[in-house]
Design a protein around this motif. Structure first.
Motif, PDB file in Angstrom:
ATOM      1  N   ALA A 191       0.831  -1.202   0.000  1.00  0.00           N
ATOM      2  CA  ALA A 191       0.000   0.000   0.000  1.00  0.00           C
ATOM      3  C   ALA A 191       0.866   1.253   0.000  1.00  0.00           C
ATOM      4  O   ALA A 191       0.619   2.205  -0.748  1.00  0.00           O
ATOM      5  CB  ALA A 191      -0.934  -0.008   1.209  1.00  0.00           C
ATOM      6  N   ALA A 192       1.904   1.260   0.819  1.00  0.00           N
ATOM      7  CA  ALA A 192       2.801   2.416   0.873  1.00  0.00           C
ATOM      8  C   ALA A 192       3.536   2.598  -0.446  1.00  0.00           C
ATOM      9  O   ALA A 192       3.742   3.735  -0.909  1.00  0.00           O
ATOM     10  CB  ALA A 192       3.797   2.236   2.017  1.00  0.00           C
ATOM     11  N   LEU A 193       3.921   1.493  -1.077  1.00  0.00           N
ATOM     12  CA  LEU A 193       4.645   1.553  -2.345  1.00  0.00           C
ATOM     13  C   LEU A 193       3.818   2.218  -3.432  1.00  0.00           C
ATOM     14  O   LEU A 193       4.310   3.123  -4.133  1.00  0.00           O
ATOM     15  CB  LEU A 193       5.043   0.136  -2.774  1.00  0.00           C
ATOM     16  CG  LEU A 193       5.707   0.006  -4.149  1.00  0.00           C
ATOM     17  CD1 LEU A 193       7.080   0.679  -4.138  1.00  0.00           C
ATOM     18  CD2 LEU A 193       5.831  -1.470  -4.544  1.00  0.00           C
ATOM     19  N   CYS A 249      -7.504  -1.224  -0.626  1.00  0.00           N
ATOM     20  CA  CYS A 249      -7.878  -2.641  -0.612  1.00  0.00           C
ATOM     21  C   CYS A 249      -6.753  -3.488  -0.022  1.00  0.00           C
ATOM     22  O   CYS A 249      -7.018  -4.484   0.680  1.00  0.00           O
ATOM     23  CB  CYS A 249      -8.226  -3.121  -2.021  1.00  0.00           C
ATOM     24  SG  CYS A 249      -9.872  -2.632  -2.573  1.00  0.00           S
ATOM     25  N   CYS A 250      -5.499  -3.126  -0.302  1.00  0.00           N
ATOM     26  CA  CYS A 250      -4.380  -3.819   0.355  1.00  0.00           C
ATOM     27  C   CYS A 250      -4.502  -3.725   1.869  1.00  0.00           C
ATOM     28  O   CYS A 250      -4.230  -4.695   2.596  1.00  0.00           O
ATOM     29  CB  CYS A 250      -3.046  -3.212  -0.093  1.00  0.00           C
ATOM     30  SG  CYS A 250      -2.561  -3.597  -1.792  1.00  0.00           S
ATOM     31  N   GLU A 251      -4.915  -2.561   2.353  1.00  0.00           N
ATOM     32  CA  GLU A 251      -5.068  -2.385   3.793  1.00  0.00           C
ATOM     33  C   GLU A 251      -6.214  -3.216   4.347  1.00  0.00           C
ATOM     34  O   GLU A 251      -6.149  -3.688   5.499  1.00  0.00           O
ATOM     35  CB  GLU A 251      -5.254  -0.902   4.106  1.00  0.00           C
ATOM     36  CG  GLU A 251      -3.978  -0.105   3.869  1.00  0.00           C
ATOM     37  CD  GLU A 251      -4.182   1.396   3.921  1.00  0.00           C
ATOM     38  OE1 GLU A 251      -3.264   2.090   4.359  1.00  0.00           O
ATOM     39  OE2 GLU A 251      -5.264   1.875   3.502  1.00  0.00           O
ATOM     40  N   ALA A 252      -7.258  -3.431   3.543  1.00  0.00           N
ATOM     41  CA  ALA A 252      -8.327  -4.333   3.972  1.00  0.00           C
ATOM     42  C   ALA A 252      -7.812  -5.762   4.088  1.00  0.00           C
ATOM     43  O   ALA A 252      -8.096  -6.471   5.066  1.00  0.00           O
ATOM     44  CB  ALA A 252      -9.490  -4.265   2.983  1.00  0.00           C
ATOM     45  N   LEU A 253      -7.023  -6.195   3.101  1.00  0.00           N
ATOM     46  CA  LEU A 253      -6.462  -7.541   3.125  1.00  0.00           C
ATOM     47  C   LEU A 253      -5.465  -7.712   4.263  1.00  0.00           C
ATOM     48  O   LEU A 253      -5.307  -8.816   4.810  1.00  0.00           O
ATOM     49  CB  LEU A 253      -5.795  -7.845   1.786  1.00  0.00           C
ATOM     50  CG  LEU A 253      -6.732  -7.924   0.586  1.00  0.00           C
ATOM     51  CD1 LEU A 253      -5.942  -8.041  -0.718  1.00  0.00           C
ATOM     52  CD2 LEU A 253      -7.699  -9.091   0.712  1.00  0.00           C
ATOM     53  N   ALA A 254      -4.795  -6.639   4.641  1.00  0.00           N
ATOM     54  CA  ALA A 254      -3.779  -6.710   5.689  1.00  0.00           C
ATOM     55  C   ALA A 254      -4.351  -7.188   7.011  1.00  0.00           C
ATOM     56  O   ALA A 254      -3.673  -7.882   7.779  1.00  0.00           O
ATOM     57  CB  ALA A 254      -3.111  -5.347   5.866  1.00  0.00           C
ATOM     58  N   VAL A 255      -5.596  -6.827   7.295  1.00  0.00           N
ATOM     59  CA  VAL A 255      -6.173  -7.143   8.602  1.00  0.00           C
ATOM     60  C   VAL A 255      -7.322  -8.144   8.528  1.00  0.00           C
ATOM     61  O   VAL A 255      -7.872  -8.532   9.556  1.00  0.00           O
ATOM     62  CB  VAL A 255      -6.646  -5.853   9.315  1.00  0.00           C
ATOM     63  CG1 VAL A 255      -5.456  -4.944   9.598  1.00  0.00           C
ATOM     64  CG2 VAL A 255      -7.695  -5.114   8.488  1.00  0.00           C
ATOM     65  N   ALA A 256      -7.693  -8.575   7.324  1.00  0.00           N
ATOM     66  CA  ALA A 256      -8.798  -9.526   7.176  1.00  0.00           C
ATOM     67  C   ALA A 256      -8.352 -10.918   7.613  1.00  0.00           C
ATOM     68  O   ALA A 256      -7.348 -11.440   7.122  1.00  0.00           O
ATOM     69  CB  ALA A 256      -9.270  -9.549   5.731  1.00  0.00           C
ATOM     70  N   ASP A 257      -9.095 -11.522   8.510  1.00  0.00           N
ATOM     71  CA  ASP A 257      -8.755 -12.852   9.013  1.00  0.00           C
ATOM     72  C   ASP A 257     -10.041 -13.586   9.366  1.00  0.00           C
ATOM     73  O   ASP A 257     -10.680 -13.292  10.377  1.00  0.00           O
ATOM     74  CB  ASP A 257      -7.847 -12.741  10.235  1.00  0.00           C
ATOM     75  CG  ASP A 257      -7.287 -14.086  10.682  1.00  0.00           C
ATOM     76  OD1 ASP A 257      -7.787 -15.132  10.209  1.00  0.00           O
ATOM     77  OD2 ASP A 257      -6.360 -14.095  11.506  1.00  0.00           O
TER      78      ASP A 257
END
Length: 258
Positions: free
Chosen positions: A134-136, A184-192
């Protein structure tokens, strides 16, 4: 193709097929649009009315500032269905779309007829890796991600045999809104969903690509073991199995939905 405004935000979608047929929702992977399902439409619309939509941050859908959350992406799907006055439906999602499908299975199972989750996991990747990506893209745009995408999405055999198809999808990724992709990357980062998918009662098909380096057959096995009476299949493909193994994908999904 059409757009619709829901709660002040715009979403792109497309409906194909007979209005009297049951609805099948198709949900795209990260960095693609609803066009990724073009190889499925003619086959699946024989028995279903097909609703494709662009996930938030992609295509013609809103790309507002993130971070997003998985529950937000899942609720977007339900809000779109409500706006279109569709109460019950089957759902087929790939990668990020497959994670959305699992969320729907947990939180909206009473509306689901059948669920197909493809090339996905109950938890995809590592939080730090998603945050770094996401940062990239916020800093450098989509080029670094797009340049490395073909080898994640497809086997080298497919890349060599179908360069035009691959180039079109890579260009689509390059054209994705950086903020929408990053959010969306940030959503995937914490989705569990590793624990909660045990509650899914909807008949479920779990599809994996034998050569998928992103969401492996072991990830698919984990999902199938947690969901009672889930059906498991492997296709001769990498991450975007609906494209690389389109005919086998269509046959398997149609048989399951019948």
């Amino acid at each position: 193709m059409a757009t619709i405004r829901i709660n002040g935000e715009v979403f792109g979608y497309q409906l194909d097929g007979n209005e009297q047929d049951p609805v099948l929702v198709l949900s795209n992977s990260l960095g693609t649009t609803r066009d990724m399902w073009s190889r499925q439409i003619d086959h699946l619309r024989k028995t279903h009315r097909i609703l494709r939509y662009d996930t938030r941050g992609h295509g013609e859908s809103v790309s507002n500032p993130g971070p997003y959350r998985l529950e937000q992406l899942g609720q977007d799907t339900l809000d779109l269905l409500d706006a279109l006055r569709i109460e019950t439906f089957s759902f087929c999602g790939i990668s990020m779309g497959g994670l959305i499908g699992q969320w729907l299975g947990v939180h909206a199972g009473e509306r689901l007829r059948k669920l197909v989750v493809c090339n996905t996991a109950a938890r995809i990747g590592q939080q730090s890796a998603w945050q770094e990506r996401a940062a990239l893209v916020r800093k450098q745009g989509m080029a670094p991600v797009a340049d490395a995408s073909a080898s994640r999405w497809f086997t080298q055999t497919f890349v060599d045999a179908q360069p035009g198809c691959v180039q079109t999808l890579v260009q689509g990724l390059r054209d994705t809104h950086p903020e929408g992709y990053a959010a969306c990357c940030e959503a995937l980062a914490v989705a569990d969903l590793r624990e909660s998918i045990k509650t899914i009662k909807t008949p479920t098909l779990v599809v994996a690509g034998r050569h998928d380096p992103v969401t492996t057959p072991a990830d698919a096995d984990f999902i199938a073991e947690r969901i009672g009476n889930a059906t498991r299949i492997d296709l001769d493909a990498s991450h975007l199995s609906n494209i690389e193994a389109g005919n086998a994908f269509n046959t398997a999904v149609s048989a399951f939905l019948a």
